[in-house]
Design an enzyme around this catalytic site. Sequence first.
Site, PDB file in Angstrom:
ATOM      1  N   HIS A   1     -32.570  68.198  68.464  1.00  5.67           N
ATOM      2  CA  HIS A   1     -31.972  69.523  68.639  1.00  5.67           C
ATOM      3  C   HIS A   1     -31.527  69.732  70.080  1.00  5.67           C
ATOM      4  O   HIS A   1     -31.896  68.975  70.974  1.00  5.67           O
ATOM      5  CB  HIS A   1     -32.921  70.639  68.179  1.00  5.67           C
ATOM      6  CG  HIS A   1     -34.256  70.655  68.866  1.00  5.67           C
ATOM      7  ND1 HIS A   1     -35.279  69.799  68.536  1.00  5.67           N
ATOM      8  CD2 HIS A   1     -34.747  71.434  69.858  1.00  5.67           C
ATOM      9  CE1 HIS A   1     -36.333  70.045  69.298  1.00  5.67           C
ATOM     10  NE2 HIS A   1     -36.032  71.026  70.115  1.00  5.67           N
TER      11      HIS A   1
ATOM     12  N   ASP B   1     -38.776  66.996  70.200  1.00  2.16           N
ATOM     13  CA  ASP B   1     -39.986  67.387  70.931  1.00  2.16           C
ATOM     14  C   ASP B   1     -41.090  66.347  70.749  1.00  2.16           C
ATOM     15  O   ASP B   1     -41.305  65.842  69.648  1.00  2.16           O
ATOM     16  CB  ASP B   1     -40.517  68.731  70.408  1.00  2.16           C
ATOM     17  CG  ASP B   1     -39.490  69.852  70.539  1.00  2.16           C
ATOM     18  OD1 ASP B   1     -38.661  69.795  71.462  1.00  2.16           O
ATOM     19  OD2 ASP B   1     -39.533  70.781  69.708  1.00  2.16           O
TER      20      ASP B   1
END
Length: 282
Positions: free
Chosen positions: A258, A101
Amino acid sequence: MMAQISITACNGPGAEIGNVDLSHGPDDDDFAAIRQAFADHGLIFFRGQTITPEQHIAFARRWGDININRFFTPVDGYPEIAEVRKEPDQATNIGGGWHTDHSYDAEPAMGSILVARELPSKGGDTMFADMAAAYDALDDDMKARLEGLEAVHSSKQIFGGKAAYRVESDAGGRLHNPDAADALDDVIHPVVITHPLSGRKILYVNAAFTTGIRGWSREESMALLMPLYTHALQERFITRFNWEPGSIAFWDNRATWHYALNDYQGERRVMHRITLEGCALH
Ligand code: SIN
């Protein structure tokens, strides 16, 4: 009285923290132990928690400032919490590809605390990959080659108005604010960073947001990056987290990638994510 906090390393990256109740806010000693586990592992998990959005926010604030997400729909009444939702009729999901992110920010977010709110009957796991271990396992020639290289990161190809993700997918319709992505300047980070908490070297490029190596053509960049991505996704660097009611995952964006698996078509999955502000990376 609750037993002493426990920290159990996972088979792959990450550690599970036990004997702690996040709804009451861990005491200072337990918080220090959690902080150390987070620095050591870059990825921690909690099970069996029952926390309200207020308690989620309070726990997050103990780590630092909260980043208000530009692109995700906030949870009603809680601008600090981004909703990661997939409806039964939706084909694509948020986070359904390897990424970290906020690498498109000049000061990338430190980490995200994701709380399971509504889970499908099966599936919907999240996979995490350890970028410190991936860097360590590179051979010396590759480490020397990466030394001093910088990469360009951009949010446009994922969140911008013309992004295939937005234009072609129904997930795009549930995100908001493509103008924010299009207005955001691309940023530069070293390909290998020194982690601000652990001091370890980290491979800091990712397939979603890294567009190339600074000063290199797209072809030259991809010739370097694609084998690095393949290297980083070896099974030994990956943990697959199976969500249960009450599960919480807290990952360090600088240390991990992720991937939210999209294998529960026809069912709803709702998660609450708080992202914490980070710092410039060197
Ligand atoms: C994300 O990419 O932040 C979503 C992760 C997940 O839903 O498991």
